[in-house]
Design a protein around this motif. Structure first.
Motif, PDB file in Angstrom:
ATOM      1  N   PRO A 110      -0.066 -46.872 -51.638  1.00  0.00           N
ATOM      2  CA  PRO A 110       1.020 -47.442 -50.859  1.00  0.00           C
ATOM      3  C   PRO A 110       1.310 -46.602 -49.612  1.00  0.00           C
ATOM      4  O   PRO A 110       1.070 -45.409 -49.596  1.00  0.00           O
ATOM      5  N   GLU A 111       1.831 -47.284 -48.597  1.00  0.00           N
ATOM      6  CA  GLU A 111       2.249 -46.575 -47.387  1.00  0.00           C
ATOM      7  C   GLU A 111       3.452 -45.700 -47.701  1.00  0.00           C
ATOM      8  O   GLU A 111       4.267 -46.033 -48.553  1.00  0.00           O
ATOM      9  N   GLY A 112       3.543 -44.590 -47.022  1.00  0.00           N
ATOM     10  CA  GLY A 112       4.738 -43.777 -47.159  1.00  0.00           C
ATOM     11  C   GLY A 112       4.756 -42.874 -48.362  1.00  0.00           C
ATOM     12  O   GLY A 112       5.771 -42.271 -48.649  1.00  0.00           O
ATOM     13  N   ALA A 113       3.626 -42.787 -49.075  1.00  0.00           N
ATOM     14  CA  ALA A 113       3.590 -41.872 -50.208  1.00  0.00           C
ATOM     15  C   ALA A 113       3.284 -40.463 -49.713  1.00  0.00           C
ATOM     16  O   ALA A 113       2.395 -40.270 -48.893  1.00  0.00           O
ATOM     17  N   VAL A 114       4.053 -39.509 -50.180  1.00  0.00           N
ATOM     18  CA  VAL A 114       3.839 -38.120 -49.794  1.00  0.00           C
ATOM     19  C   VAL A 114       2.663 -37.538 -50.588  1.00  0.00           C
ATOM     20  O   VAL A 114       1.859 -36.779 -50.079  1.00  0.00           O
ATOM     21  N   ILE A 115       2.596 -37.930 -51.858  1.00  0.00           N
ATOM     22  CA  ILE A 115       1.449 -37.551 -52.680  1.00  0.00           C
ATOM     23  C   ILE A 115       0.892 -38.839 -53.260  1.00  0.00           C
ATOM     24  O   ILE A 115       1.652 -39.674 -53.767  1.00  0.00           O
ATOM     25  N   ARG A 160      -4.401 -37.346 -51.961  1.00  0.00           N
ATOM     26  CA  ARG A 160      -3.905 -37.266 -50.586  1.00  0.00           C
ATOM     27  C   ARG A 160      -2.509 -36.683 -50.610  1.00  0.00           C
ATOM     28  O   ARG A 160      -1.661 -37.116 -51.385  1.00  0.00           O
ATOM     29  N   VAL A 161      -2.290 -35.701 -49.758  1.00  0.00           N
ATOM     30  CA  VAL A 161      -0.981 -35.080 -49.622  1.00  0.00           C
ATOM     31  C   VAL A 161      -0.558 -35.236 -48.166  1.00  0.00           C
ATOM     32  O   VAL A 161      -1.349 -34.916 -47.263  1.00  0.00           O
ATOM     33  N   LEU A 162       0.627 -35.763 -47.938  1.00  0.00           N
ATOM     34  CA  LEU A 162       1.130 -36.046 -46.592  1.00  0.00           C
ATOM     35  C   LEU A 162       0.117 -36.877 -45.807  1.00  0.00           C
ATOM     36  O   LEU A 162      -0.063 -36.693 -44.612  1.00  0.00           O
ATOM     37  N   GLY A 163      -0.562 -37.763 -46.520  1.00  0.00           N
ATOM     38  CA  GLY A 163      -1.467 -38.692 -45.870  1.00  0.00           C
ATOM     39  C   GLY A 163      -2.867 -38.171 -45.607  1.00  0.00           C
ATOM     40  O   GLY A 163      -3.712 -38.906 -45.117  1.00  0.00           O
ATOM     41  N   SER A 164      -3.121 -36.901 -45.908  1.00  0.00           N
ATOM     42  CA  SER A 164      -4.440 -36.341 -45.629  1.00  0.00           C
ATOM     43  C   SER A 164      -5.110 -35.923 -46.926  1.00  0.00           C
ATOM     44  O   SER A 164      -4.439 -35.511 -47.871  1.00  0.00           O
ATOM     45  N   PRO A 165      -6.455 -36.018 -46.965  1.00  0.00           N
ATOM     46  CA  PRO A 165      -7.149 -35.698 -48.217  1.00  0.00           C
ATOM     47  C   PRO A 165      -7.134 -34.192 -48.514  1.00  0.00           C
ATOM     48  O   PRO A 165      -7.337 -33.376 -47.618  1.00  0.00           O
ATOM     49  N   MET A 166      -6.887 -33.882 -49.762  1.00  0.00           N
ATOM     50  CA  MET A 166      -6.969 -32.490 -50.235  1.00  0.00           C
ATOM     51  C   MET A 166      -8.206 -32.402 -51.130  1.00  0.00           C
ATOM     52  O   MET A 166      -8.509 -33.363 -51.826  1.00  0.00           O
ATOM     53  N   PRO A 167      -8.929 -31.263 -51.142  1.00  0.00           N
ATOM     54  CA  PRO A 167      -8.587 -30.021 -50.447  1.00  0.00           C
ATOM     55  C   PRO A 167      -9.070 -29.972 -49.002  1.00  0.00           C
ATOM     56  O   PRO A 167      -8.787 -28.996 -48.311  1.00  0.00           O
TER      57      PRO A 167
END
Lengths: 296, 322
Positions: B12-17, B75-82
């Motif tokens: 979903p849009e707007g998810a932080v994690i 994804r954290v703050l919209g970007s893939p981790m790690p």
């Protein structure tokens, strides 16, 4: 519930300062130097030249030039200490290079990553985020800086002890020519730097071991154990084919810097071996650390 | 990404994690986290619950880029981790598995060191920011003491201060009130609420269910590496039904009347009789009790707690939780 309006998008690009790595390096150096363990190691290293100087002084009854060429069978320079205190610098470096100096470097290098892991601080450095490659570079740079510092501590302590206990003046090189005291000091500085560079291989090896375990003590013990093992293997004649690849094989070649003219071959071979170790074990440490799951 | 996770719905849009099929199998073959689909809405205070060994810590470590997932994405703050750690992590403050400090350094110097490790932290404002963080957790007076002399609660506060060195968009707090006295717990909870009201998303793992109930808007429950449920705390608690509780000296009669009135699972404990409330007006049940001569001291429905929901979901008590 106005906070629900905050929409997560890609974070705005952050602007890393080009100097931040230096800030981390400074922090790392200060953290290392403020450890009691580091200060104790440096204290031991500073005490060795004083002990050697006092022992030589007592043995020769305080009379200059009383040592004679037989001089107790120690390193080549020891017989000359009573003539010139500057030789205590060379003697002390020759005495500490086989064990004390690399042991101290092994402790610092072995502790570099594994010590942070066992204290749990590694995970906080990495989520800061320090970056694994940068953290490793900072750790290696700090270890090399410690190599230089430790060597200079030995050299300076020896110089001071030599100046207090024995006369200073022009000196005779191994080749028998005379050089001025000023030139002798420069040679001493050059030798100290070569000795420091001789420790680069141990530093890289220790750093690699440090990435393999989460126990700082285990990493330190393994590194020092490897150091002793290699020194022993270097004494076994049957292994002479592989001995030139041991990091310690050309260590005492720094004495060639006291020849006139300087005999560079073995010194350069030594530096080459150190560079090889730094490249091989530095790469191995990098490969290991950047792929490692941090569970500590 | 494997076929199973590719078939999953988009995050979903707007998810932080947001994790999709996040899985971690350790080298020994132990499956620590199994196909986790976690969604933490922006601006929420998100409670992360689960017993020991349920995979919470492994999940947090994967989100922070400390552990590489075996499969799936996070994804954290919209970007893939790690992968995007260098751009994401400066916006994330974290307390992971308790604080870790340099014992030979002062409290303040510990924070200065951690701040020096952050590439985005401005060295010119470092001392001021460290001072503000110390002040915020009430450690200013002890900032000059060596960290090894700190009590557990002080270490915990210093760890939280470390997470607050910069304005953050996400705070990951693993057991933040561990080792604190009740006053300290209250302070940390009000700090969490304060941060959340500034718009910071807080991801909070805790074994204290009432703590989660008090401060969290959303929660997720893990058990044996899998996500059991996630959603708004109010919805989760509503999923478990409350229990009708009657306080009376005449317990035997009361139990009989409740059964006649259609209440199930009637249990007598001391001077209390509890039951699943019947599907009828509870005022009539009370009237029936009084009509039967039962002397009623107390009558009401105890609201379902998160603990009831947890026990219903995982089938285990919270004694083993960590």
């Amino acid at each position: 519930m106005s906070r629900a309006e905050t929409v997560a998008t890609a974070p705005p690009p952050v602007r890393p300062s080009p100097l931040w790595t230096l800030g981390l390096l400074r922090s790392e150096l200060l953290t290392t130097l403020r450890r009691w363990r580091t200060l104790a190691l440096l204290g031991v290293l500073a005490a060795v030249p004083v002990l050697v100087g006092v022992a030589v002084r007592i043995e020769t009854g305080g009379s200059p030039a009383g040592g004679g060429p037989e001089g107790g069978g120690g390193p080549a320079f020891i017989a000359q200490i009573t003539n010139n205190g500057l030789f205590l610098v060379f003697t002390a470096l020759a005495a500490t290079l086989p064990f004390f100096l690399p042991m101290a470097v092994g402790v610092i290098a072995g502790d570099a990553i594994a010590g942070e892991a066992s204290a749990g601080t590694l995970r906080y450095l990495l989520v800061a985020p320090a970056g694994r490659t940068r953290l490793l570079l900072v750790k290696y740079t700090t270890t090399v800086a410690f190599c230089v510092l430790a060597t200079l501590v030995v050299a300076l302590s020896a110089l001071i002890a030599g100046a207090v206990l024995f006369p200073l003046g022009d000196l005779t090189t191994i080749s028998g020519t005379r050089i001025t005291f000023g030139e002798g000091l420069l040679r001493a500085l050059l030798i100290a730097l070569v000795v420091a560079a001789s420790l680069i291989g141990v530093a890289a090896l220790g750093l690699f071991v440090s990435t393999l375990t989460n126990s700082g003590i285990a990493a330190m013990a393994t590194t020092v154990g490897l150091l002793i093992t290699v020194q022993i293997l270097d004494q076994i004649p049957q292994l002479h084919a592989i001995q030139p690849y041991f990091f310690s094989h050309y260590w005492l070649s720094f004495a060639d810097l006291m020849r006139e003219p300087v005999y560079w071959d073995d010194v350069l071979r030594n530096l080459g071996v150190q560079a090889l170790y730094a490249a091989v074990f530095g790469s191995a440490a990098w490969a290991r650390f950047t792929a490692k799951d941090i569970t500590a | 990404m494997d076929a199973a996770s590719a078939a999953r719905p988009p995050e979903p849009e707007g998810a932080v994690i947001a994790t999709r099929g996040l899985t971690k199998r350790y080298r020994g073959g132990q499956l620590a986290v199994d196909g986790l689909d976690l969604t933490v809405p922006a601006g929420s205070v998100f409670g992360f619950l689960g017993p020991n060994g349920s995979g919470k810590t492994t999940t947090i470590r994967m989100l922070m880029g400390l552990i590489t997932p075996t499969s799936g994405t996070a994804r954290v703050l919209g970007s893939p981790m790690p992968g995007a750690g260098r751009t994401v992590l400066p916006h994330v403050g974290a307390l992971i598995e308790g604080p870790a400090l340099y014992g030979h350094l002062h409290g303040r110097d510990n924070l200065l060191r951690y701040d020096a490790a952050d590439p985005t932290a401005d060295p010119r404002t470092r001392r001021a920011r460290v001072g503000a963080a110390l002040d915020r957790v009430g450690l200013t007076a002890a900032a000059g003491k060596k960290a090894k002399a700190y009590s557990l609660g002080m270490k915990q506060r210093l760890g939280i201060a470390c997470a607050l060195l910069q304005p953050r968009r996400l705070l990951v707090l693993d057991e933040p009130t561990n080792g604190l006295d009740p006053q300290g717990m209250r302070e940390i909870r009000s700090l969490v609420r304060e941060l959340a009201s500034d718009g910071t998303t807080v991801f909070l793992s805790s074994h204290l269910l009432d703590e989660i109930e008090q401060v969290c808007t959303h929660a997720a429950v893990m058990a044996r590496g899998r996500l059991v449920t996630q959603g708004a705390v109010a919805d989760l608690a509503a999923g478990a039904r409350g229990r009708l509780t009657v306080t009376t000296p005449d317990t035997a009669e009361a139990a009989g009347v409740l059964k006649d009135q259609g209440a199930a699972d009637v249990v007598t404990d001391g001077d209390q009789v509890t039951a699943e409330p019947p599907a009828r007006d509870l005022a009539e049940v009370n009237a029936a009790l009084v009509a039967a001569g039962v002397r009623v001291r107390g009558f009401g429905v105890r609201r379902a707690s998160l603990e009831d929901a947890f026990v219903a979901l995982t089938g285990e008590g919270f004694d083993v939780a960590g």
